[in-house]
Write a protein that holds these residues in place. Structure first.
Motif, PDB file in Angstrom:
ATOM      1  N   UNK A  95      19.617  52.496  46.860  1.00  0.00           N
ATOM      2  CA  UNK A  95      18.178  52.556  47.069  1.00  0.00           C
ATOM      3  C   UNK A  95      17.784  53.079  48.431  1.00  0.00           C
ATOM      4  N   UNK A  96      18.766  53.491  49.258  1.00  0.00           N
ATOM      5  CA  UNK A  96      18.455  53.995  50.595  1.00  0.00           C
ATOM      6  C   UNK A  96      17.710  55.320  50.505  1.00  0.00           C
ATOM      7  N   UNK A  97      17.011  55.650  51.600  1.00  0.00           N
ATOM      8  CA  UNK A  97      16.355  56.949  51.687  1.00  0.00           C
ATOM      9  C   UNK A  97      17.415  58.037  51.826  1.00  0.00           C
ATOM     10  N   UNK A  98      17.024  59.275  51.669  1.00  0.00           N
ATOM     11  CA  UNK A  98      17.953  60.377  51.862  1.00  0.00           C
ATOM     12  C   UNK A  98      18.570  60.326  53.249  1.00  0.00           C
ATOM     13  N   UNK A  99      19.808  60.788  53.372  1.00  0.00           N
ATOM     14  CA  UNK A  99      20.503  60.720  54.652  1.00  0.00           C
ATOM     15  C   UNK A  99      21.428  61.927  54.785  1.00  0.00           C
TER      16      UNK A  99
ATOM     17  N   UNK B  24      22.938  67.229  53.387  1.00  0.00           N
ATOM     18  CA  UNK B  24      21.816  66.325  53.109  1.00  0.00           C
ATOM     19  C   UNK B  24      22.011  65.690  51.738  1.00  0.00           C
ATOM     20  N   UNK B  25      22.024  64.355  51.694  1.00  0.00           N
ATOM     21  CA  UNK B  25      22.179  63.610  50.435  1.00  0.00           C
ATOM     22  C   UNK B  25      20.805  63.074  50.034  1.00  0.00           C
ATOM     23  N   UNK B  26      20.227  63.535  48.930  1.00  0.00           N
ATOM     24  CA  UNK B  26      18.904  63.045  48.534  1.00  0.00           C
ATOM     25  C   UNK B  26      18.965  61.601  48.039  1.00  0.00           C
ATOM     26  N   UNK B  27      17.830  60.915  48.124  1.00  0.00           N
ATOM     27  CA  UNK B  27      17.768  59.501  47.727  1.00  0.00           C
ATOM     28  C   UNK B  27      18.121  59.312  46.255  1.00  0.00           C
TER      29      UNK B  27
END
Length: 626
Positions: free
Chosen positions: A340-344, A379-382
């Motif tokens: 459930x984390x934001x993109x990182x 970049x890994x989307x949420x």
């Protein structure tokens, strides 16, 4: 070298070494010999002398900063470092009479030296003959109106490198008229006036041969000079920290290359081994050049170096591959994120990375940024981290095969709440309701207590809800248990949440035997019930009895030995007897009120054990007859 004078040496390339000269070797003035020894072949180089002397004086400023032709003589005050007794101020090489020699250093300038406009080169000379850097003192024409002198506000570049091939100074300020000339100390430079606010001056390589601090002034055609500004010539080796790309494919076309680092100057050159490259862009931290196709026509390795004048940077290797290499992944950061984390941004390190490579998350391509041949970001989307699990990270260079998967990237389930948050010890059929994020149908739970460690399957309700059945043996005794949520198919696990296991109120179901004979022998009293814990005690009236506990799952038996020895038959009056504790008469003499042999009744009161950790109750005979 093996002598005490051996220096810590760094190999730069086949023509350059650097060495550290420790401070303890510089404590006294002397002449040393410098040479290079090769222990492998037992050879040494030609020996060269190296002088170690006292520090030369450093001139940092003087007052006044400008004087006017035709004025009377004046005292010139100088400031600096390493000024020692016997130091003399020189005016264009001529020694002046010293008025004060510390702590304020002052020299007398006679009127004859400022009879006409011009400038003076001020230097300091210590008694050992060491000479300072110089500063220019303008001698402006008499009656020069205030604010009429040219003014220097900035010089670019602010520093030059010793041994450089010459440089162009851009001087900004005001009052630069046609015919103005820039002076390097007292040496005029070839000057181009661009506007009253800017001019350019060419510095020949001969003036930059060694480190120094020089004075820059602007002098108009009528002799009016600006105040001097200092310019430093540094002896600093350029540093290459990375080269992009770090590899090329054999047979490629003309290719760009970027060298990142520090201490780069305009005019620095880039070499591919010994072949100079065309530099297309230059900043203090980055150089860009082009690699011609013939240098990457066949597989091999090369070394990239930055050369600034006579100084050469550290070498940086690059590879020419025969074919597109398969990248190798060494580490991924961060090692985990919460579901459930934001993109990182994920950082991947390894080797054989090429521009255009792509990082994949469980087969899904990510927007990838090339950093170097050993580092990439993506970049890994949420949307890819909504569910917990262990995911493969792979990478592929453009047109090449994929790397071996890196399977240590974890998305951890999030445990938000446990209900209930407390449980009564010894309870049966306890179910915990779990809320959180990222749960899977294969979810598991781990329960830890002082009694053991249990890993159990959870009942999956949804991605945000689970149900857990708590093993009775995990909550036998008061204390705490910790619960975490994991998965039977991977190593991802949530944080730990604590549940309190509270002591239950002890209850008595039976007392055996249910009666006793007055004045009879000692016997064992067994008390059955629930929520008996280690340390529980049975009391007869207010006397502790010798007690053994056989509690299991909070329900058990407490046995008390030798609890009646001095009971007497009833003869129509109250019977009073001493009840011993573990065979020893009670020193408090607490009476036990017993019914005679002809009959026993039920007690109307409960005994209390306040001294133990939990209260133990059992029914006892307490009638008073008489």
């Amino acid at each position: 070298m093996t002598s005490p004078w051996a220096l810590q040496t760094t190999y730069v390339d086949s023509t350059t070494l650097t060495a550290v000269l420790p401070a303890d070797k510089l404590r006294t003035a002397k002449t040393a010999t410098i040479y290079v020894s090769d222990n492998t072949y037992n050879t040494i180089s030609l020996r060269l002398p190296f002088a170690i002397g006292t520090m030369a004086p450093l001139l940092s400023g003087s007052e006044p900063q400008v004087v006017y032709a035709g004025n009377p003589g004046f005292n010139l005050t100088v400031y600096g470092s390493y000024l020692r007794p016997g130091m003399v101020v020189r005016w264009n090489g001529m020694p002046l009479s010293m008025v004060s020699t510390g702590p304020v250093w002052m020299a007398w300038v006679p009127a004859s030296l400022i009879a006409s406009p011009g400038s003076a080169n001020i230097t300091l000379v210590n008694s050992d003959g060491l000479v300072s850097n110089s500063r220019v003192l303008p001698v402006n024409p008499a009656n020069t109106p205030p604010g009429y002198s040219p003014v220097i506000t900035s010089i670019n570049p602010t520093k030059l490198r010793a041994g450089g091939e010459g440089a162009t100074l851009t001087i900004s300020g005001s009052g630069f008229f046609t015919g103005s000339t820039v002076y390097w100390n007292n040496t005029p430079l070839s000057t181009t006036v661009s506007s009253p606010l800017q001019l350019f001056a060419l510095v020949p390589a001969s003036l930059m041969a060694s480190p120094a601090t020089v004075s820059i002034t602007v002098v108009r055609a009528n002799g009016i000079a600006s105040l001097p500004r200092s310019l430093t010539i540094e002896s600093v080796i350029p540093i290459s920290s990375s080269v992009t790309p770090g590899g090329f494919i054999a047979g490629g076309d003309l290719s760009p290359i970027t060298i990142n680092g520090s201490r780069f100057l305009a005019g620095d050159r880039v070499f591919w081994n010994s072949v100079p490259l065309v530099v297309t862009s230059s900043t203090p931290t980055q150089l860009m050049a082009t690699v011609p196709a013939q240098l990457i026509s066949s597989p091999g390795t090369a070394v990239i170096k930055v050369v600034s004048g006579s100084l050469t940077s550290n070498p940086y290797p690059v590879v020419v591959y025969a074919s597109v290499p398969i990248p190798t992944l060494a580490a991924v950061s961060p090692a985990y994120v919460n579901a459930g984390a934001a993109g990182f941004t994920v950082n991947v390190t390894g080797s054989d990375f090429l521009p255009g490579a792509t990082i994949y998350w469980a087969g899904t391509p990510l927007a990838t940024t090339f950093v170097s041949a050993s580092e990439m970001n993506a970049a890994v989307p949420a949307g890819l981290v909504t569910e917990s699990g262990q995911f493969d990270i792979t990478m592929a260079n453009a047109g090449g095969a994929s790397s071996i998967p890196f399977t240590q990237m974890l998305v951890r389930p999030v445990l938000s709440t446990l209900t209930p948050s407390s449980i009564v010890a010894g309870s049966a059929n306890v179910t915990l309701s779990v809320t959180g994020i990222g749960f899977r149908p294969t979810a598991s739970c781990r329960i830890r207590s002082s009694d053991g460690d249990w890993v159990l399957r959870a009942t999956y309700l949804s991605s945000t809800a689970l149900s857990l059945q708590v093993p009775p043996e995990a909550i036998m005794n008061p204390g705490t248990i910790t619960v975490s949520i994991g998965d039977t198919t991977n190593a991802a696990a949530s944080r730990l949440v604590t549940v309190i296991v509270e002591p239950g109120k002890p209850t008595i179901s039976t007392v055996l035997p249910g009666s006793a004979t007055a004045a009879g022998p000692e016997f064992q009293l067994t008390v059955n019930g629930a929520h008996f814990y280690i340390g529980a005690r049975v009391r007869w009236n207010t006397t502790d009895l010798s007690t053994r506990s056989h509690a299991v799952d909070g329900v058990g038996t407490i046995q008390s030995n030798r609890i009646a020895r001095h009971c007497q038959p009833w003869r129509g009056k109250r019977v009073r007897g001493q009840v011993p504790h573990d065979g020893v008469p009670d020193p408090a003499g607490e009476p036990a009120h017993l019914e005679p042999e002809s009959g026993f009744g039920r007690s109307r009161r409960a005994g209390v054990c306040p001294g133990g950790p939990w209260r133990q109750l059992f029914r006892r005979r307490s009638d008073e007859l008489g």
